[in-house]
Design an enzyme around this catalytic site. Structure first.
Site, PDB file in Angstrom:
ATOM      1  N   LYS A  44       3.336   7.585  -9.027  1.00 35.20           N
ATOM      2  CA  LYS A  44       4.105   7.838  -7.799  1.00 35.20           C
ATOM      3  C   LYS A  44       4.562   6.499  -7.207  1.00 35.20           C
ATOM      4  O   LYS A  44       4.101   5.433  -7.649  1.00 35.20           O
ATOM      5  CB  LYS A  44       3.214   8.591  -6.802  1.00 35.20           C
ATOM      6  N   ARG A 138      -6.538  16.724   4.741  1.00 35.43           N
ATOM      7  CA  ARG A 138      -5.167  16.240   4.669  1.00 35.43           C
ATOM      8  C   ARG A 138      -4.302  17.220   3.896  1.00 35.43           C
ATOM      9  O   ARG A 138      -3.304  17.709   4.371  1.00 35.43           O
ATOM     10  CB  ARG A 138      -5.187  14.872   3.968  1.00 35.43           C
ATOM     11  N   TYR A 266      10.782 -18.566  14.129  1.00 31.33           N
ATOM     12  CA  TYR A 266      10.915 -17.722  15.315  1.00 31.33           C
ATOM     13  C   TYR A 266       9.671 -17.803  16.186  1.00 31.33           C
ATOM     14  O   TYR A 266       8.542 -17.719  15.693  1.00 31.33           O
ATOM     15  CB  TYR A 266      11.121 -16.261  14.900  1.00 31.33           C
ATOM     16  N   MET A 314      12.818 -12.368   7.975  1.00 27.06           N
ATOM     17  CA  MET A 314      13.277 -11.251   7.155  1.00 27.06           C
ATOM     18  C   MET A 314      13.563 -11.677   5.718  1.00 27.06           C
ATOM     19  O   MET A 314      13.177 -11.005   4.769  1.00 27.06           O
ATOM     20  CB  MET A 314      14.548 -10.641   7.768  1.00 27.06           C
TER      21      MET A 314
HETATM   22  C1  LIG Z   1      -2.438   8.611  -5.306  1.00 23.56           C
HETATM   23  C2  LIG Z   1      -3.341   9.682  -5.780  1.00 23.56           C
HETATM   24  C3  LIG Z   1      -4.190   9.442  -6.877  1.00 23.56           C
HETATM   25  C4  LIG Z   1      -4.364   8.075  -7.493  1.00 23.56           C
HETATM   26  O1  LIG Z   1      -5.337   7.406  -6.739  1.00 23.56           O
HETATM   27  P1  LIG Z   1      -5.802   5.917  -7.103  1.00 23.56           P
HETATM   28  O2  LIG Z   1      -6.927   5.647  -6.183  1.00 23.56           O
HETATM   29  O3  LIG Z   1      -4.598   5.078  -6.798  1.00 23.56           O
HETATM   30  O4  LIG Z   1      -6.162   5.904  -8.528  1.00 23.56           O
HETATM   31  C5  LIG Z   1      -4.930  10.496  -7.352  1.00 23.56           C
HETATM   32  N1  LIG Z   1      -4.860  11.715  -6.780  1.00 23.56           N
HETATM   33  C6  LIG Z   1      -4.065  11.984  -5.732  1.00 23.56           C
HETATM   34  C7  LIG Z   1      -4.056  13.357  -5.161  1.00 23.56           C
HETATM   35  C8  LIG Z   1      -3.297  10.976  -5.176  1.00 23.56           C
HETATM   36  O5  LIG Z   1      -2.523  11.227  -4.128  1.00 23.56           O
END
Ligand SMILES: *Cc1c(COP(=O)(O)O)cnc(C)c1O
Length: 377
Positions: A44, A138, A266, A314
């Site tokens: 992701k 969550r 800045y 920036m």
């Molecule tokens: C991002 C995520 C992972 C991966 O977790 P890591 O700690 O980065 O290995 C696994 N399961 C879910 C549901 C996630 O959102």
């Protein structure tokens, strides 16, 4: 990969983000050796900011067998890159385009009844993983609705509307092996599996562990681990020798000699305490360097650490190059390493995270598309 080979291009004034794909493959192999289960590469957020398709292929080379992402769009970009392995997408609104997901053989996370019904309607026959909240508060179904979700899923399965191929949970405190939430989460997951089975479901995959639990909690392993951070060298458990894969370099675009008492940047947060030379590098917070690390961070210049001074802007950052007569001369065009694997003593993304009071995850996923990326096998 030597920085020297980058010199001619980098001297043109661009910051370059080098991605070491061999490190990704090696990290995957290391993690795979720590579990009997399958490894799902979680790619992701553009492969944790490292480039999704490259990371995906490097992880396959290290023993990962399939992919995990959040949105269907992220799964589609894997397909567009020609990757045909199994992929699970676990975070979608109830109105998402599940039909397209089905056509592209994308498996779907099901966090509740509404999603189950929408998928059964819009993508009949889709392979799904039911998500149980094992303590995150969550996402995933709450325990109170789990039994009903399992029963309806079994019903939908009988009618050919879905195929329940997995059950998944996620642990909130796996980076702290002794935290009581780990045992609570494991127990709840085991309970969730029993409930699913007694509803008649026979999911081949049950997966609870991400990187931290895979490295530190064998009881959480089940049939598969979902590994994201570990692929890119982030080991919160501190038990595996994983290798960071990113090196960010930028050329010195100017070097100026200034007297003591020169305020810099800045807000004039820093003033030269002595005569010195100030170097300018063309990376700033728009590239993902955290502004919070201003006046704290260091970079690597000609074999030495040099402090970042004044506020990170920036697009640019000022480095105090000093005036040490023994130091090698520094010149415009010299390549500065902002962070790297740390082998030579250069700062790492873990250090940048500390300077910015955050996680390494946030540093690597926050690097911007403006950086020129180069992947090295
Ligand atoms: C991002 C995520 C992972 C991966 O977790 P890591 O700690 O980065 O290995 C696994 N399961 C879910 C549901 C996630 O959102």
């Amino acid at each position: 990969m030597s920085v020297l080979t980058l010199r001619p291009r980098a001297a043109c004034g661009r910051a370059i983000l080098q991605v070491d794909l061999a490190a990704i493959t090696a990290n995957t192999r290391t993690i795979k050796s720590r579990t009997a289960g399958e490894v799902m590469a979680v790619v992701k957020a553009d492969g944790f900011g490292h480039g999704q398709a490259d990371i995906a292929r490097a992880a396959l080379a290290g023993g990962a067998t399939r992919f995990g992402v959040t949105s269907i769009d992220e799964a589609l970009s894997l397909r567009a890159a020609g990757l045909t392995e199994r992929v699970l997408s676990w975070l979608n609104p109830v109105g998402a385009d599940f039909a397209t997901a089905l056509r592209q053989h994308i498996e779907l996370g099901v966090p509740g009844l509404e999603h189950l019904r929408a998928i059964a309607r819009g993508a009949p026959g889709a392979r799904v993983h039911l998500q149980l909240d094992t303590g995150m508060g969550r996402d995933g179904a709450e325990p109170a609705e789990w039994e009903r979700l399992c029963r309806e899923a079994r019903e939908a399965e009988r009618c050919g509307q879905v195929r329940v191929v997995g059950i998944m949970g996620h642990l909130p405190c796996a980076d702290r092996p002794c935290h009581p939430a780990n045992a609570v989460g494991r127990d709840r997951f085991a309970w969730g599996l029993r409930v699913a089975r007694s509803a008649g479901l026979r999911p081949a995959d049950h997966h609870l562990a991400a990187t931290a639990a895979t490295l530190s909690d064998p009881l959480a392993h089940h049939t598969m681990s979902r590994i994201g951070a570990g692929l890119v060298g982030i080991d919160e458990s501190g038990t595996a020798r994983l290798r960071p894969a990113l090196t960010l370099t930028a050329p010195l675009v100017s070097v100026r000699s200034v007297p003591a008492g020169t305020p810099v940047g800045y807000g004039h947060t820093w003033t030269t305490p002595r005569p010195t030379r100030l170097g300018l590098i063309p990376v700033g917070y728009a590239d993902g360097l955290p502004r919070l690390a201003s006046d704290r961070a260091e970079v690597w210049v000609r074999g030495e650490r040099r402090p970042v001074v004044g506020r990170i802007s920036m697009d640019m950052t000022v480095v105090d190059l000093g005036l040490d007569p023994l130091a090698p001369p520094v010149a415009v065009g010299d390549i500065v390493t902002v962070f790297g694997p740390g082998d030579r003593g250069e700062p790492t993304t873990a250090e940048w995270a500390r300077w910015a009071q955050t996680l390494e995850h946030e540093i690597v996923t926050g690097l911007s598309a403006r950086l020129l990326r180069r992947s090295a096998p």
